[in-house]
Write a protein that holds these residues in place. Structure first.
Motif, PDB file in Angstrom:
ATOM      1  N   TRP A 115       5.121   9.314  -7.053  1.00  0.00           N
ATOM      2  CA  TRP A 115       6.388  10.029  -7.092  1.00  0.00           C
ATOM      3  C   TRP A 115       7.359   9.374  -8.067  1.00  0.00           C
ATOM      4  CZ3 TRP A 115       7.314  14.709  -5.424  1.00  0.00           C
ATOM      5  CH2 TRP A 115       6.459  15.242  -4.480  1.00  0.00           C
ATOM      6  N   SER A 116       7.242   8.081  -8.216  1.00  0.00           N
ATOM      7  CA  SER A 116       8.162   7.410  -9.136  1.00  0.00           C
ATOM      8  C   SER A 116       7.822   7.734 -10.580  1.00  0.00           C
ATOM      9  CB  SER A 116       8.154   5.902  -8.905  1.00  0.00           C
ATOM     10  OG  SER A 116       6.952   5.344  -9.350  1.00  0.00           O
ATOM     11  N   ASP A 152       0.837  -1.204   0.000  1.00  0.00           N
ATOM     12  CA  ASP A 152       0.000   0.000   0.000  1.00  0.00           C
ATOM     13  C   ASP A 152       0.872   1.255   0.000  1.00  0.00           C
ATOM     14  OD1 ASP A 152      -2.323  -1.478  -0.013  1.00  0.00           O
ATOM     15  OD2 ASP A 152      -2.670  -1.305   2.154  1.00  0.00           O
ATOM     16  N   TRP A 153       1.957   1.212   0.800  1.00  0.00           N
ATOM     17  CA  TRP A 153       2.862   2.355   0.865  1.00  0.00           C
ATOM     18  C   TRP A 153       3.571   2.547  -0.478  1.00  0.00           C
ATOM     19  CZ3 TRP A 153       8.258   3.262   1.037  1.00  0.00           C
ATOM     20  CH2 TRP A 153       8.605   4.537   1.455  1.00  0.00           C
ATOM     21  N   ILE A 154       3.985   1.451  -1.104  1.00  0.00           N
ATOM     22  CA  ILE A 154       4.638   1.538  -2.418  1.00  0.00           C
ATOM     23  C   ILE A 154       3.669   2.136  -3.440  1.00  0.00           C
ATOM     24  CG2 ILE A 154       5.581   0.194  -4.336  1.00  0.00           C
ATOM     25  CD1 ILE A 154       6.628  -1.775  -2.189  1.00  0.00           C
ATOM     26  N   ALA A 155       2.416   1.721  -3.382  1.00  0.00           N
ATOM     27  CA  ALA A 155       1.406   2.270  -4.300  1.00  0.00           C
ATOM     28  C   ALA A 155       1.230   3.767  -4.055  1.00  0.00           C
ATOM     29  CB  ALA A 155       0.088   1.536  -4.137  1.00  0.00           C
ATOM     30  N   SER A 158       4.765  -3.246  -9.784  1.00  0.00           N
ATOM     31  CA  SER A 158       4.211  -2.732  -8.526  1.00  0.00           C
ATOM     32  C   SER A 158       2.686  -2.808  -8.524  1.00  0.00           C
ATOM     33  CB  SER A 158       4.694  -1.304  -8.258  1.00  0.00           C
ATOM     34  OG  SER A 158       4.259  -0.424  -9.256  1.00  0.00           O
ATOM     35  N   GLN A 159       2.060  -2.593  -9.678  1.00  0.00           N
ATOM     36  CA  GLN A 159       0.604  -2.691  -9.743  1.00  0.00           C
ATOM     37  C   GLN A 159       0.129  -4.136  -9.578  1.00  0.00           C
ATOM     38  OE1 GLN A 159      -1.755  -0.199  -9.845  1.00  0.00           O
ATOM     39  NE2 GLN A 159       0.054   1.011  -9.381  1.00  0.00           N
ATOM     40  N   LEU A 160       0.824  -5.075 -10.198  1.00  0.00           N
ATOM     41  CA  LEU A 160       0.466  -6.486 -10.034  1.00  0.00           C
ATOM     42  C   LEU A 160       0.616  -6.931  -8.583  1.00  0.00           C
ATOM     43  CD1 LEU A 160       1.961  -8.130 -13.238  1.00  0.00           C
ATOM     44  CD2 LEU A 160      -0.450  -7.848 -12.653  1.00  0.00           C
ATOM     45  N   LEU A 161       1.677  -6.495  -7.941  1.00  0.00           N
ATOM     46  CA  LEU A 161       1.864  -6.828  -6.528  1.00  0.00           C
ATOM     47  C   LEU A 161       0.732  -6.243  -5.695  1.00  0.00           C
ATOM     48  CD1 LEU A 161       3.567  -7.941  -4.159  1.00  0.00           C
ATOM     49  CD2 LEU A 161       4.673  -5.698  -4.101  1.00  0.00           C
ATOM     50  N   HIS A 162       0.435  -4.994  -5.932  1.00  0.00           N
ATOM     51  CA  HIS A 162      -0.611  -4.319  -5.164  1.00  0.00           C
ATOM     52  C   HIS A 162      -1.964  -5.024  -5.355  1.00  0.00           C
ATOM     53  CE1 HIS A 162      -2.532  -1.026  -3.083  1.00  0.00           C
ATOM     54  NE2 HIS A 162      -3.374  -0.883  -4.078  1.00  0.00           N
ATOM     55  N   PHE A 163      -2.309  -5.350  -6.585  1.00  0.00           N
ATOM     56  CA  PHE A 163      -3.593  -6.023  -6.839  1.00  0.00           C
ATOM     57  C   PHE A 163      -3.626  -7.432  -6.267  1.00  0.00           C
ATOM     58  CE2 PHE A 163      -3.978  -2.998 -10.570  1.00  0.00           C
ATOM     59  CZ  PHE A 163      -4.864  -2.170  -9.907  1.00  0.00           C
ATOM     60  N   SER A 164      -2.499  -8.155  -6.350  1.00  0.00           N
ATOM     61  CA  SER A 164      -2.500  -9.526  -5.805  1.00  0.00           C
ATOM     62  C   SER A 164      -2.616  -9.514  -4.291  1.00  0.00           C
ATOM     63  CB  SER A 164      -1.257 -10.293  -6.251  1.00  0.00           C
ATOM     64  OG  SER A 164      -0.103  -9.776  -5.640  1.00  0.00           O
TER      65      SER A 164
END
Length: 184
Positions: free
Chosen positions: A103-104, A95-98, A168-174
């Motif tokens: 910013w990235s 969640d924090w990475i998302a 990062s999006q795939l990780l967040h959704f999984s």
């Protein structure tokens, strides 16, 4: 996917992002004089180094921060979150990475700046001048041309941006699909 993105990132910052060549010429009668004004290829790291040497410290620091430091930190954090995910944890980090993922996107902004520089591709100017020397009129033309081309580093860096964002999006959704009780 994250490791592949990192594999694209390294040549993306080391290889030339673009090449810039600027030439000036003067033509008079049958004679021609030319001179190269600029002829260089720059990678992201070479650009940072050159800006730093020219005492443009803020611009150098911003490009380094948004194009090198944040992508490396984000890649490491996505890898760590994936590892924790395998242990049944990692949702808060994902969640924090998302949240910082926006910013990235500044690395994409840096690529946009390079493209703006490249918009000078084939920009030419020509001026006709005349000199009267001892009653003799000499007509001559002065022109300048700028040619800019994309280098291989650009394509690697764009590939990194796309794969990193996808990872990062795939990780967040999984992690979102997992029950909250399994998370940290």
């Amino acid at each position: 996917m994250n490791l592949l993105a990192l594999g694209l990132f390294v040549p993306g910052i080391w290889l030339p992002m673009f090449a810039l060549k600027s030439e000036m010429g003067a033509w008079f009668g049958q004679g021609r004089l030319t001179a190269d004004l600029v002829d260089k290829e720059l990678s992201i790291l070479q650009t940072v180094e050159e800006l730093w040497r020219d005492d443009r410290l803020l611009v150098a620091a911003l490009i380094f921060f948004f194009s090198v430091a944040i992508p490396v930190i984000k890649t490491l954090l996505v890898s760590l979150a994936w590892y924790w995910h395998k242990l049944g944890k990692g949702r808060k980090l994902a969640d924090w990475i998302a949240a910082i993922g926006k910013w990235s996107m500044a690395d994409v902004f840096v690529v946009a700046i390079f493209l703006a520089v490249l918009s000078t591709d084939h920009a030419e100017t020509t001026a006709t001048q005349a000199i009267n020397l001892f009653g003799l009129r000499i007509d001559f033309e002065i022109s300048s041309a700028t040619l800019s081309t994309l280098g291989p580093g650009f394509y690697y860096f764009v590939g990194y941006c796309i794969l990193s964002l996808a990872a990062s999006q795939l990780l967040h959704f999984s992690l979102r699909r997992q029950p909250a009780a399994d998370q940290m």
